[in-house]
Design an enzyme around this catalytic site. Structure first.
Site, mmCIF file in Angstrom:
data_model
loop_
_atom_site.group_PDB
_atom_site.id
_atom_site.type_symbol
_atom_site.label_atom_id
_atom_site.label_comp_id
_atom_site.label_asym_id
_atom_site.label_seq_id
_atom_site.Cartn_x
_atom_site.Cartn_y
_atom_site.Cartn_z
ATOM 1 C CG MET A 135 -1.685 -1.075 1.228
ATOM 2 S SD MET A 135 -2.752 -1.314 -0.356
ATOM 3 C CE MET A 135 -4.004 0.070 -0.105
ATOM 4 N NE ARG A 136 3.955 2.832 3.345
ATOM 5 C CZ ARG A 136 3.590 3.632 4.480
ATOM 6 N NH1 ARG A 136 3.274 4.950 4.073
ATOM 7 N NH2 ARG A 136 3.717 3.523 5.794
ATOM 8 C CG ASN A 157 -0.256 -2.511 -7.756
ATOM 9 O OD1 ASN A 157 -0.120 -3.028 -6.741
ATOM 10 N ND2 ASN A 157 -1.050 -1.732 -8.160
ATOM 11 C CG HIS A 159 -6.361 -0.739 -8.708
ATOM 12 N ND1 HIS A 159 -5.764 0.307 -7.438
ATOM 13 C CD2 HIS A 159 -7.483 -0.017 -9.241
ATOM 14 C CE1 HIS A 159 -6.773 1.193 -7.750
ATOM 15 N NE2 HIS A 159 -7.750 0.869 -8.313
#
Ligand code: GRF
Length: 239
Positions: A135-136, A157, A159
């Site tokens: 979560m960065r 990633n 999402h």
């Protein structure tokens, strides 16, 4: 890509996506080996999942690093090879025009933590970095040190929304509150923006009348567990 893909994983929480990837590697549906699991938060469940699977784990505690850097003075804590103007001009995470000070603070603190993250990752041989609920955001300082071959993306990633709709930290929440009848998840490569990189795969599901936000999250996560391993396998196959 020839041979087994070496992947590194980063998490911030429960790690159910990480578990799906671990299971897919064990089942041979992904030709990959997980080299490490890193977290920005200590003690999260995902670290336990990795350790149970015999995967090396480490923590780069962002909150602690930010605190220490502020005490020490940001400019003293900055990596030696950090170039503020270069990173500010490449990144698309904050707008330096609206609040230059805030933008500088944001980018500098991230780069300080990212240096620590890069130092831990450097111990491993890695073809692909997989963000599994990490979560960065990542700045160009970090991205350019992973994507070392021009034009080749090496950070993936997942999402929790059908991008480009609903970027940001609460994809399922935003989808639900907007009243969408279809939700979904997206696997994409990381670029210099927030959730803006090239899309690799998506899966959708119906949001029925009476579904709660919890139903949306549950249905979405189930799709994520199918989608992420499939996208990693496409990368492993050079697709
Ligand atoms: C997932 O919904 C993912 O899309 C988002 O964070 C959540 C992580 O869940 N980026 P988990 O830690 O894999 O269970």
């Amino acid at each position: 890509m020839t041979g087994t893909l070496k992947i590194g994983t980063l998490i911030s929480g429960g790690g159910t996506n990480l578990q799906a990837i671990i299971d897919a590697c064990a089942a041979g549906t992904i030709d990959a080996d997980i080299q490490f699991t890193g977290s920005d938060i200590p003690g999260v469940k995902g670290l336990e999942r990795a350790a149970s699977a015999g995967i090396d784990t480490f923590v780069v505690d962002y909150a602690k690093i930010f605190l220490r850097a502020r005490e020490q003075g940001l400019d003293t804590a900055l990596p030696k090879d950090f170039d503020l103007e270069e990173i500010l001009s490449k990144q698309r995470l904050v707008n330096p025009e609206t609040d230059r000070k805030k933008a500088e603070f944001f980018i500098k603190t991230r780069a300080i933590a990212e240096r620590a993250l890069l130092d831990r990752i450097a111990a491993y041989d890695m073809d692909l970095l997989v963000l599994a609920g990490f979560m960065r955001v990542l700045t160009p300082y970090f991205i350019d040190r992973i994507n070392t071959s021009p034009g080749e993306y090496r950070i993936m990633n997942i999402h929790p929304a059908l991008l480009p709709a609903f970027p940001g930290t609460d994809g399922y929440g935003d989808t639900f509150r907007y009243g969408c009848k279809i939700g979904g998840c997206t696997v994409h490569f990381i670029d210099y923006g927030e959730d803006t990189g090239p899309i690799i795969g998506q899966k959708a599901f119906e949001i029925k009348a009476g579904d709660t936000l919890d139903d949306v999250k549950k249905n979405g996560l189930e799709k994520e567990w199918e989608l992420y391993p499939a996208c990693i396998q496409r990368f492993a196959q050079g697709l």
